[in-house]
Design a protein around this motif. Structure first.
Motif, PDB file in Angstrom:
ATOM      1  N   SER A   1       0.835  -1.178   0.000  1.00  0.00           N
ATOM      2  CA  SER A   1       0.000   0.000   0.000  1.00  0.00           C
ATOM      3  C   SER A   1       0.883   1.245   0.000  1.00  0.00           C
ATOM      4  CB  SER A   1      -0.897  -0.028   1.227  1.00  0.00           C
ATOM      5  OG  SER A   1      -1.566   1.185   1.355  1.00  0.00           O
ATOM      6  N   TYR A   2       0.513   2.215  -0.811  1.00  0.00           N
ATOM      7  CA  TYR A   2       1.274   3.440  -0.933  1.00  0.00           C
ATOM      8  C   TYR A   2       0.420   4.600  -0.447  1.00  0.00           C
ATOM      9  CZ  TYR A   2       4.034   0.392  -3.853  1.00  0.00           C
ATOM     10  OH  TYR A   2       4.774  -0.657  -4.312  1.00  0.00           O
ATOM     11  N   GLU A   3       0.965   5.395   0.455  1.00  0.00           N
ATOM     12  CA  GLU A   3       0.188   6.498   1.024  1.00  0.00           C
ATOM     13  C   GLU A   3       0.215   7.741   0.157  1.00  0.00           C
ATOM     14  OE1 GLU A   3       0.704   7.343   5.131  1.00  0.00           O
ATOM     15  OE2 GLU A   3       0.672   5.243   5.696  1.00  0.00           O
ATOM     16  N   THR A   4       1.164   7.870  -0.746  1.00  0.00           N
ATOM     17  CA  THR A   4       1.249   9.045  -1.605  1.00  0.00           C
ATOM     18  C   THR A   4       1.595   8.632  -3.026  1.00  0.00           C
ATOM     19  OG1 THR A   4       3.613   9.420  -1.271  1.00  0.00           O
ATOM     20  CG2 THR A   4       2.111  10.444   0.337  1.00  0.00           C
ATOM     21  N   LEU A   5       1.302   9.526  -3.959  1.00  0.00           N
ATOM     22  CA  LEU A   5       1.691   9.268  -5.351  1.00  0.00           C
ATOM     23  C   LEU A   5       3.203   9.293  -5.508  1.00  0.00           C
ATOM     24  CD1 LEU A   5      -1.000  11.262  -7.326  1.00  0.00           C
ATOM     25  CD2 LEU A   5      -0.760   8.789  -7.137  1.00  0.00           C
ATOM     26  N   ASP A   6       3.868  10.110  -4.697  1.00  0.00           N
ATOM     27  CA  ASP A   6       5.331  10.126  -4.747  1.00  0.00           C
ATOM     28  C   ASP A   6       5.904   8.750  -4.417  1.00  0.00           C
ATOM     29  OD1 ASP A   6       5.499  12.791  -5.488  1.00  0.00           O
ATOM     30  OD2 ASP A   6       5.678  13.501  -3.418  1.00  0.00           O
ATOM     31  N   ALA A   7       5.280   8.058  -3.465  1.00  0.00           N
ATOM     32  CA  ALA A   7       5.745   6.722  -3.099  1.00  0.00           C
ATOM     33  C   ALA A   7       5.564   5.747  -4.255  1.00  0.00           C
ATOM     34  CB  ALA A   7       5.012   6.217  -1.861  1.00  0.00           C
ATOM     35  N   VAL A   8       4.464   5.880  -5.006  1.00  0.00           N
ATOM     36  CA  VAL A   8       4.243   5.030  -6.184  1.00  0.00           C
ATOM     37  C   VAL A   8       5.285   5.354  -7.248  1.00  0.00           C
ATOM     38  CG1 VAL A   8       2.639   4.446  -8.050  1.00  0.00           C
ATOM     39  CG2 VAL A   8       1.770   4.823  -5.734  1.00  0.00           C
ATOM     40  N   ARG A   9       5.505   6.644  -7.497  1.00  0.00           N
ATOM     41  CA  ARG A   9       6.493   7.062  -8.496  1.00  0.00           C
ATOM     42  C   ARG A   9       7.886   6.554  -8.135  1.00  0.00           C
ATOM     43  NH1 ARG A   9       6.856  12.953  -8.509  1.00  0.00           N
ATOM     44  NH2 ARG A   9       8.199  12.504  -6.755  1.00  0.00           N
ATOM     45  N   ASP A  10       8.251   6.668  -6.852  1.00  0.00           N
ATOM     46  CA  ASP A  10       9.563   6.192  -6.412  1.00  0.00           C
ATOM     47  C   ASP A  10       9.693   4.683  -6.597  1.00  0.00           C
ATOM     48  OD1 ASP A  10      10.095   8.820  -5.759  1.00  0.00           O
ATOM     49  OD2 ASP A  10       9.830   8.528  -3.593  1.00  0.00           O
ATOM     50  N   ALA A  11       8.627   3.949  -6.299  1.00  0.00           N
ATOM     51  CA  ALA A  11       8.651   2.492  -6.477  1.00  0.00           C
ATOM     52  C   ALA A  11       8.794   2.142  -7.960  1.00  0.00           C
ATOM     53  CB  ALA A  11       7.395   1.864  -5.887  1.00  0.00           C
ATOM     54  N   ALA A  12       8.096   2.900  -8.829  1.00  0.00           N
ATOM     55  CA  ALA A  12       8.162   2.631 -10.273  1.00  0.00           C
ATOM     56  C   ALA A  12       9.560   2.897 -10.816  1.00  0.00           C
ATOM     57  CB  ALA A  12       7.139   3.484 -11.014  1.00  0.00           C
ATOM     58  N   ALA A  13      10.270   3.852 -10.229  1.00  0.00           N
ATOM     59  CA  ALA A  13      11.630   4.164 -10.695  1.00  0.00           C
ATOM     60  C   ALA A  13      12.586   3.014 -10.426  1.00  0.00           C
ATOM     61  CB  ALA A  13      12.131   5.436 -10.003  1.00  0.00           C
ATOM     62  N   LYS A  14      12.228   2.141  -9.473  1.00  0.00           N
ATOM     63  CA  LYS A  14      13.091   1.013  -9.105  1.00  0.00           C
ATOM     64  C   LYS A  14      12.749  -0.258  -9.874  1.00  0.00           C
ATOM     65  CE  LYS A  14      13.562   2.876  -4.480  1.00  0.00           C
ATOM     66  NZ  LYS A  14      13.123   2.786  -3.097  1.00  0.00           N
ATOM     67  N   GLY A  15      11.667  -0.232 -10.660  1.00  0.00           N
ATOM     68  CA  GLY A  15      11.267  -1.417 -11.406  1.00  0.00           C
ATOM     69  C   GLY A  15       9.788  -1.678 -11.245  1.00  0.00           C
ATOM     70  N   PRO A  16       9.348  -2.929 -11.465  1.00  0.00           N
ATOM     71  CA  PRO A  16       7.929  -3.257 -11.327  1.00  0.00           C
ATOM     72  C   PRO A  16       7.412  -2.876  -9.939  1.00  0.00           C
ATOM     73  CG  PRO A  16       9.108  -5.070 -12.346  1.00  0.00           C
ATOM     74  CD  PRO A  16      10.146  -4.083 -11.886  1.00  0.00           C
ATOM     75  N   VAL A  17       6.202  -2.315  -9.910  1.00  0.00           N
ATOM     76  CA  VAL A  17       5.616  -1.853  -8.654  1.00  0.00           C
ATOM     77  C   VAL A  17       4.890  -3.017  -7.977  1.00  0.00           C
ATOM     78  CG1 VAL A  17       4.000  -0.237  -7.583  1.00  0.00           C
ATOM     79  CG2 VAL A  17       5.369   0.471  -9.564  1.00  0.00           C
ATOM     80  N   PRO A  18       5.334  -3.393  -6.773  1.00  0.00           N
ATOM     81  CA  PRO A  18       4.622  -4.451  -6.045  1.00  0.00           C
ATOM     82  C   PRO A  18       3.157  -4.062  -5.842  1.00  0.00           C
ATOM     83  CG  PRO A  18       6.714  -3.931  -4.980  1.00  0.00           C
ATOM     84  CD  PRO A  18       6.496  -2.897  -6.039  1.00  0.00           C
ATOM     85  N   GLY A  19       2.276  -5.010  -6.067  1.00  0.00           N
ATOM     86  CA  GLY A  19       0.851  -4.754  -5.905  1.00  0.00           C
ATOM     87  C   GLY A  19       0.147  -4.429  -7.207  1.00  0.00           C
ATOM     88  N   LEU A  20       0.904  -4.150  -8.259  1.00  0.00           N
ATOM     89  CA  LEU A  20       0.314  -3.899  -9.574  1.00  0.00           C
ATOM     90  C   LEU A  20       0.604  -5.070 -10.484  1.00  0.00           C
ATOM     91  CD1 LEU A  20       1.238  -0.158 -10.321  1.00  0.00           C
ATOM     92  CD2 LEU A  20      -0.899  -1.057  -9.392  1.00  0.00           C
ATOM     93  N   ARG A  21      -0.388  -5.479 -11.255  1.00  0.00           N
ATOM     94  CA  ARG A  21      -0.182  -6.594 -12.190  1.00  0.00           C
ATOM     95  C   ARG A  21       0.852  -6.230 -13.239  1.00  0.00           C
ATOM     96  NH1 ARG A  21      -6.407  -7.674 -12.559  1.00  0.00           N
ATOM     97  NH2 ARG A  21      -6.613  -9.000 -10.746  1.00  0.00           N
ATOM     98  N   ARG A  22       0.771  -4.973 -13.691  1.00  0.00           N
ATOM     99  CA  ARG A  22       1.776  -4.469 -14.618  1.00  0.00           C
ATOM    100  C   ARG A  22       2.036  -3.020 -14.242  1.00  0.00           C
ATOM    101  NH1 ARG A  22       0.291  -1.021 -18.318  1.00  0.00           N
ATOM    102  NH2 ARG A  22      -1.893  -0.681 -18.790  1.00  0.00           N
ATOM    103  N   THR A  23       3.212  -2.569 -14.518  1.00  0.00           N
ATOM    104  CA  THR A  23       3.580  -1.191 -14.202  1.00  0.00           C
ATOM    105  C   THR A  23       3.406  -0.345 -15.458  1.00  0.00           C
ATOM    106  OG1 THR A  23       5.172  -1.953 -12.544  1.00  0.00           O
ATOM    107  CG2 THR A  23       5.397   0.312 -13.314  1.00  0.00           C
TER     108      THR A  23
END
Length: 140
Positions: A1-23
């Motif tokens: 679970s991500y509390e902010t969009l910045d956290a999602v963006r940061d996770a996406a910068a590292k590769g596939p986002v956990p919790g999403l079927r596809r990034t």
């Protein structure tokens, strides 16, 4: 679970986002982020102009019981007053109510709003819309 969009963006910068079927590719596209921020800004400005309060699931005023459901809405738009406590009701019905259905919805909602109940829904057309109109007319 991500509390902010910045956290999602940061996770996406590292590769596939956990919790999403596809990034989605747009998560790493700065132009897409700017566009999204611009759209959010316009929505918030319009809400402010209309006297609508926007609450995120992380805001203190977000209803506690709604926060506890398995998939709570990430954002609520509140017009009128949102009383403290757990007195909420959803008025759900047909998309094409009869004159009698509209009258009953209005009478029930007026009684509920006068008693301090909040009307909540996904804003579907028909009975849901009538319920919200009456709640606002009753200063609910």
């Amino acid at each position: 679970s991500y509390e902010t969009l910045d956290a999602v963006r940061d996770a996406a910068a590292k590769g596939p986002v956990p919790g999403l079927r596809r990034t989605p590719e747009s998560l790493s596209d700065p132009a897409a982020w700017r566009d999204a921020q611009d759209r959010v800004g316009r929505v918030l400005e319009k809400a402010f102009d209309l006297g609508i309060n926007v609450l995120s699931v992380y805001d203190e005023g977000f209803p506690a019981l709604l926060r506890c459901i398995p998939d709570p809405p990430p954002v609520l738009y509140v017009k009128g007053r949102l009383p403290a406590g757990n007195k909420s009701v959803a008025c759900i019905g047909t998309r094409e109510p009869t004159t009698f259905g509209v009258c009953v919805t209005q009478r029930l909602v007026r009684l509920l709003a006068d008693a301090g109940w909040s009307v909540v829904s996904g804003l579907a057309i028909g009975v849901d819309t009538e319920a919200h109109r009456e709640a606002l007319a009753a200063k609910g």
